[in-house]
Write a protein that holds these residues in place. Structure first.
Motif, mmCIF file in Angstrom:
data_model
loop_
_atom_site.group_PDB
_atom_site.id
_atom_site.type_symbol
_atom_site.label_atom_id
_atom_site.label_comp_id
_atom_site.label_asym_id
_atom_site.label_seq_id
_atom_site.Cartn_x
_atom_site.Cartn_y
_atom_site.Cartn_z
ATOM 1 N N VAL A 1 0.857 -1.188 0.000
ATOM 2 C CA VAL A 1 0.000 0.000 0.000
ATOM 3 C C VAL A 1 0.888 1.231 0.000
ATOM 4 C CG1 VAL A 1 -1.731 1.306 1.271
ATOM 5 C CG2 VAL A 1 -1.848 -1.187 1.219
ATOM 6 N N THR A 2 0.622 2.174 -0.903
ATOM 7 C CA THR A 2 1.376 3.414 -0.986
ATOM 8 C C THR A 2 0.539 4.564 -0.446
ATOM 9 O OG1 THR A 2 2.548 2.620 -2.950
ATOM 10 C CG2 THR A 2 2.595 4.980 -2.535
ATOM 11 N N LEU A 3 1.140 5.318 0.484
ATOM 12 C CA LEU A 3 0.481 6.467 1.094
ATOM 13 C C LEU A 3 1.394 7.685 1.013
ATOM 14 C CD1 LEU A 3 -0.890 4.756 4.319
ATOM 15 C CD2 LEU A 3 -2.297 5.580 2.428
ATOM 16 N N LYS A 4 0.810 8.861 1.036
ATOM 17 C CA LYS A 4 1.592 10.084 1.110
ATOM 18 C C LYS A 4 2.006 10.324 2.557
ATOM 19 C CE LYS A 4 1.214 11.401 -3.218
ATOM 20 N NZ LYS A 4 2.386 11.459 -4.129
ATOM 21 N N ASP A 5 3.270 10.633 2.743
ATOM 22 C CA ASP A 5 3.767 10.932 4.079
ATOM 23 C C ASP A 5 3.152 12.247 4.562
ATOM 24 O OD1 ASP A 5 6.192 10.178 6.073
ATOM 25 O OD2 ASP A 5 5.993 12.354 5.903
ATOM 26 N N ASN A 6 2.704 12.249 5.841
ATOM 27 C CA ASN A 6 2.033 13.425 6.392
ATOM 28 C C ASN A 6 2.927 14.651 6.433
ATOM 29 O OD1 ASN A 6 -0.269 11.878 6.853
ATOM 30 N ND2 ASN A 6 0.369 11.310 8.928
ATOM 31 N N VAL A 7 4.249 14.439 6.573
ATOM 32 C CA VAL A 7 5.180 15.556 6.730
ATOM 33 C C VAL A 7 5.779 15.987 5.401
ATOM 34 C CG1 VAL A 7 7.298 16.334 7.859
ATOM 35 C CG2 VAL A 7 5.686 14.854 9.092
ATOM 36 N N THR A 8 6.346 15.017 4.642
ATOM 37 C CA THR A 8 7.085 15.350 3.424
ATOM 38 C C THR A 8 6.213 15.407 2.174
ATOM 39 O OG1 THR A 8 7.622 13.041 2.898
ATOM 40 C CG2 THR A 8 9.105 14.206 4.401
ATOM 41 N N GLY A 9 5.050 14.746 2.236
ATOM 42 C CA GLY A 9 4.222 14.657 1.045
ATOM 43 C C GLY A 9 4.713 13.661 0.024
ATOM 44 N N LEU A 10 5.797 12.936 0.342
ATOM 45 C CA LEU A 10 6.351 11.930 -0.557
ATOM 46 C C LEU A 10 5.672 10.586 -0.321
ATOM 47 C CD1 LEU A 10 10.129 12.825 -0.157
ATOM 48 C CD2 LEU A 10 8.649 13.400 -2.086
ATOM 49 N N ASP A 11 5.871 9.672 -1.264
ATOM 50 C CA ASP A 11 5.295 8.344 -1.143
ATOM 51 C C ASP A 11 6.005 7.532 -0.076
ATOM 52 O OD1 ASP A 11 4.510 7.747 -4.689
ATOM 53 O OD2 ASP A 11 3.479 8.881 -3.121
ATOM 54 N N ARG A 12 5.220 6.820 0.727
ATOM 55 C CA ARG A 12 5.737 5.799 1.624
ATOM 56 C C ARG A 12 5.033 4.499 1.261
ATOM 57 N NH1 ARG A 12 10.218 7.224 3.726
ATOM 58 N NH2 ARG A 12 9.967 5.575 5.304
ATOM 59 N N VAL A 13 5.767 3.428 1.243
ATOM 60 C CA VAL A 13 5.226 2.131 0.840
ATOM 61 C C VAL A 13 5.217 1.214 2.062
ATOM 62 C CG1 VAL A 13 5.396 0.196 -0.753
ATOM 63 C CG2 VAL A 13 6.157 2.467 -1.469
ATOM 64 N N TYR A 14 4.063 0.568 2.290
ATOM 65 C CA TYR A 14 3.914 -0.331 3.430
ATOM 66 C C TYR A 14 3.442 -1.698 2.944
ATOM 67 C CZ TYR A 14 3.895 4.095 5.988
ATOM 68 O OH TYR A 14 4.216 5.322 6.482
ATOM 69 N N LYS A 15 3.943 -2.712 3.606
ATOM 70 C CA LYS A 15 3.392 -4.048 3.388
ATOM 71 C C LYS A 15 2.267 -4.243 4.399
ATOM 72 C CE LYS A 15 5.603 -7.833 4.617
ATOM 73 N NZ LYS A 15 6.531 -8.994 4.612
ATOM 74 N N ALA A 16 1.057 -4.483 3.882
ATOM 75 C CA ALA A 16 -0.114 -4.618 4.745
ATOM 76 C C ALA A 16 -0.357 -6.094 5.043
ATOM 77 C CB ALA A 16 -1.334 -4.000 4.077
ATOM 78 N N GLU A 17 -0.276 -6.440 6.325
ATOM 79 C CA GLU A 17 -0.565 -7.807 6.774
ATOM 80 C C GLU A 17 -1.897 -7.798 7.516
ATOM 81 O OE1 GLU A 17 4.051 -9.320 7.358
ATOM 82 O OE2 GLU A 17 2.765 -9.012 9.115
ATOM 83 N N LEU A 18 -2.809 -8.613 7.044
ATOM 84 C CA LEU A 18 -4.159 -8.634 7.603
ATOM 85 C C LEU A 18 -4.398 -9.996 8.258
ATOM 86 C CD1 LEU A 18 -6.364 -6.455 7.547
ATOM 87 C CD2 LEU A 18 -7.437 -7.709 5.677
ATOM 88 N N SER A 19 -4.497 -9.990 9.571
ATOM 89 C CA SER A 19 -4.731 -11.241 10.307
ATOM 90 C C SER A 19 -6.219 -11.398 10.606
ATOM 91 C CB SER A 19 -3.931 -11.233 11.620
ATOM 92 O OG SER A 19 -4.303 -12.340 12.426
ATOM 93 N N HIS A 20 -6.768 -12.575 10.322
ATOM 94 C CA HIS A 20 -8.185 -12.823 10.576
ATOM 95 C C HIS A 20 -8.373 -13.861 11.687
ATOM 96 C CE1 HIS A 20 -6.938 -15.609 7.316
ATOM 97 N NE2 HIS A 20 -7.656 -16.488 7.993
ATOM 98 N N GLN A 21 -7.458 -13.892 12.631
ATOM 99 C CA GLN A 21 -7.529 -14.837 13.755
ATOM 100 C C GLN A 21 -8.825 -14.671 14.547
ATOM 101 O OE1 GLN A 21 -4.329 -14.298 16.523
ATOM 102 N NE2 GLN A 21 -5.095 -15.823 17.990
#
Length: 791
Positions: free
Chosen positions: A155-175
């Motif tokens: 998932v790519t989001l804009k950084d709140n401070v720099t406005g640049l892209d930050r990329v995150y690996k989203a792990e979704l647990s359904h335990q």
């Protein structure tokens, strides 16, 4: 393409803490929770609403402290300040519990609108729908297929401070999320499951097998976001740099620059790259529209006085990254650092691009803010630098290929005669690489071909060039001496006297003849000692006319007297162009007689080689008649060259003559394509002798006389078989009948050459053009047909 990703999440979801409550009850009963377990059970028993579906979030707030404690089963309390984790309603990203680190980086309320996922269209809804279908498949069908094909969700989001892209690996647990079926799920054929996996993003297809009304997701999901910006930006930059024009197209360059900013987390930095080809004196800067000009000028003039001692020179020569955090506080500023400050630069990072020990270019990062680029930035650069080096190296190689193609077009006429064989080899290689990716191109050999070699060489070109250089240098020294004498009339300085002495010494040495070091010695003296004096005294009004007169005699590009050398080079170029054009025109006509391989090389004159034979073609036979045709063609072409160059001499600035030679090799040989050199060469130990003779015969002398075989106005034919004399006598008879040659045919024996003995030669004199038929060489096709009828 499915259109489902434009719609809302199709499945019904219900928030529930029941599974979490039951988790804690089970741990309490098993004795895994310490003494306060009884109070936990008591609280749970007094809050039955925590076991029920929750529609009103006021329930959560009523029990917030207790729920936060229960959530420690899903999110470790010890890592809450560092881990980006959230507990959300199933597939509805409504927060139940979040860590402080998550809140600092992710706006969950606007998550679905702002986030871009690594799925077609980038929409989170598509990813959620697919994940729901995969959970149903995993639980009620063959879940091994899903677990064996994991694909990380990015998932790519804009950084709140720099406005640049930050990329995150989203792990979704359904335990703590259960799937409640409203039907009895029926088994799905494994073939269909495999087909669904292959059509992973066709959501409409998936929803045909997992209908939204048949399932409800109840409970909550645990979302964990892992920052993978650095890895993903490095990977993405590497992918971008694989594009052929990545560094040369503004759009792709800007895209890479943006990702470099995201990699460093610095929105204000700018990037520039320059590549130097010192052998060709070419500098290429990226992007093509310069925003920061300092780098281009620096790489162009790394040895210049203005760049001496700069951080650029140090980085280039020492082949190491250099960072200046604050240029205003940098104590050793040179002209280039001052230029950077003038452009608004305050911090800079320089990284040389080194390939196999050679610096081929430089990458520059600059920022208007001091301290933004520092040793930590340089460490990150170590990871991305090889990618840029590879990209610049590829640009260098591709540019060299394009240049070689241009040189081939200008200097070497390689026709389509043998393309069929290369096409066959290419098809074979393609088929082999389907099973063996290390397969190489098969050897391409043509057997039993006859070579025809000829050269038209500028007579004594090395001597003429040296004489031109010598006289230019002497004139330059005389001019410099006169200028210094004028200086001495206005002032008395010991350095002027010393310079006059050096001028006299250099002039005397040149008068004895030019040796290898003389040119560089004199040029260094003029540029390092004489020309700085001009700059020193240029402000003196009384000296300006003398200085202006001196400079007017210099070549504007080279900065020295270049009159005779330029005349020689221009004349040589005119001769080469005339010979090359004559050969190209003649070969165009010869290709119509019989297709063949033809190449020419320009040096101080032009050499050309033809290869003739049946093996070069797929559907034609080469015979003795055709060989005789081409030998006569070669003679006619050489006569035409001699006459055209003679006509040209009246327009030349330097009076140069050419000598001409033909080598007759009576036996067929084999030629092999050399992939490393991309050209054909003779194959086999016996055939190598032909190459040895070809490279040495231009220096051959007539036996017992010391006279050079090649002479202006004459054509020499070298051979080693007596029967060649009879064949060429017939050709000479035809040429004499057309008034193309004159005088007697000289039959000569040559002095032995290294690796070649027993050579003989015939030598003929080309008749002046006014003696020929209408002053023109006859048409090749018609002329040779006529000649062969007469022979």
């Amino acid at each position: 393409m499915s259109s489902a990703h434009h719609r809302a999440f199709p499945f019904k979801t219900v928030l529930s803490l029941r599974l979490l409550v039951e988790y804690w009850e089970e741990r309490i009963r098993s004795g895994e929770v310490p003494a306060f377990a009884e109070q936990l059970l008591a609280y749970i028993n007094q809050a039955p609403e925590l076991r029920q579906p929750i529609d009103d979030y006021a329930v959560l707030e009523k029990h917030r402290t207790f729920i936060n404690f229960l959530m420690t089963a899903a999110i470790p309390l010890a890592t809450a300040s560092t881990d980006l984790m959230a507990v959300v309603e199933p597939f509805n990203f409504r927060a139940i519990y979040t860590t402080p680190a998550f809140n600092a980086h992710v706006d969950l309320a606007n998550f679905e609108e702002q986030a871009v996922a690594n799925v077609p269209g980038g929409r989170i809804t598509l990813g959620k729908t697919l994940r729901a279908c995969l959970m149903i498949l995993e639980k009620y069908q063959d879940g091994r297929i899903v677990s064996s094909n994991p694909k990380p969700v990015l998932v790519t989001l804009k950084d709140n401070v720099t406005g640049l892209d930050r990329v995150y690996k989203a792990e979704l647990s359904h335990q703590f999320c259960e799937i409640i079926p409203h039907i009895t799920p029926e088994p799905i054929d494994k073939g269909i499951i495999k087909f669904l996996i292959e059509k992973l993003y066709d959501v409409d297809l998936w929803l045909q097998y997992f209908r939204p009304g048949d399932y409800t997701f109840q409970g909550f999901l645990i979302l964990r976001m892992i920052d993978v910006t650095e890895q993903e930006m490095l990977s993405s930059i590497k992918y971008d740099l694989l594009e052929r024009q990545a560094l040369m197209q503004p759009e792709s360059f800007n895209r890479i620059e943006y990702k470099v900013r995201s990699l460093f987390g610095l929105p204000d930095i700018r990037m520039n790259i320059a590549y130097l080809d010192p052998s060709n004196r070419m500098v290429i800067s990226y992007p093509a529209t310069e925003r920061w000009t300092t780098l281009l000028h620096t790489v162009s003039d790394l040895q210049g006085t203005q760049r001496s001692g700069s951080v650029y020179e140090r980085s280039w020569s020492e082949q190491r990254n250099i960072t200046v955090e604050n240029l205003q506080e940098y104590p050793f500023r040179s002209r280039i650092e001052e230029d950077l400050l003038a452009e608004g630069v305050r911090s800079v990072l320089l990284a040389p691009l080194v390939d196999e020990g050679e610096t081929i270019g430089m990458l520059e990062l600059v920022s208007p803010a001091p301290g933004q680029l520092n040793p930590v930035s340089a460490h990150k650069m170590e990871h991305v630098l090889p990618m840029f080096t590879t990209a610049v190296k590829r640009v260098k190689e591709e540019l060299s290929t394009e240049v070689r193609a241009l040189i081939q077009e200008e200097c070497t006429a390689i026709h389509a005669t043998v393309q069929w064989r290369f096409f066959e080899a290419g098809v074979n290689l393609m088929n082999k690489r389907r099973t063996n990716d290390k397969a190489v191109l098969e050897e391409i050999v043509f057997k039993d071909v006859y070579p025809l070699f000829g050269m038209a060489d500028v007579r004594n070109s090395s001597i003429e060039r040296n004489v031109a250089i010598q006289r230019d240098l002497q004139e330059n020294l005389v001019l410099a001496g006169t200028l210094l004498h004028t200086f001495q009339e206005h002032m008395t300085l010991p350095l002027l006297d010393a310079a006059q002495v050096k001028i006299e010494e250099h002039f005397a040495r040149l008068s004895r003849g030019l040796v290898s070091s003389d040119e560089s010695d004199v040029l260094d003296f003029l540029k390092q000692e004489i020309h700085p004096l001009l700059a020193r005294f240029e402000s003196e009004t009384s000296l300006q006319p003398a200085i202006g007169h001196y400079r007017a005699q210099l070549d504007p590009f080279f900065g020295v007297v270049y009159t005779r050398r330029q005349a020689f080079e221009e004349s040589l170029q005119q001769i080469n162009h005339t010979i090359g054009a004559c050969l190209d025109d003649a070969d165009d006509e010869a290709q119509k007689m019989f297709p063949h391989y033809f190449e020419k090389y320009k040096t101080d004159g032009v050499e050309f080689t033809l290869y003739l034979g049946s093996s070069l073609l797929k559907d034609r036979q080469f015979d003795t008649y055709s060989l005789q045709n081409f030998r006569l063609w070669q003679l006619l072409t050489m006569v035409d060259i001699a006459r055209k160059v003679t006509s040209l001499k009246a327009t030349l600035k330097a009076q140069l003559d050419i000598t001409q030679l033909i080598l007759v090799h009576d036996q067929p040989l084999s030629i092999r394509f050399r992939p490393d050199e991309r050209q054909f060469d003779v194959d086999g130990a016996y055939d190598i002798r032909y190459e040895i003779v070809k490279k040495r015969i231009d220096k051959a002398c007539i036996k017992n006389t010391g006279e050079r075989l090649t002479q202006p106005g004459k054509i020499a034919i070298v051979y080693n078989q007596v029967k060649i004399e009879d064949e060429y006598e017939r050709y000479f008879h035809y040429l004499r009948a057309r008034n193309l040659i004159e005088g007697v045919v000289e039959v000569l024996e040559l002095e032995p050459l290294p690796g070649a003995t027993g050579l003989r030669a015939l030598r003929i004199a080309v008749a002046p053009e006014e003696h020929g038929t209408n002053g023109e060489t006859p048409s090749l096709a018609a002329g040779m047909e006529e000649a062969l009828r007469l022979l």
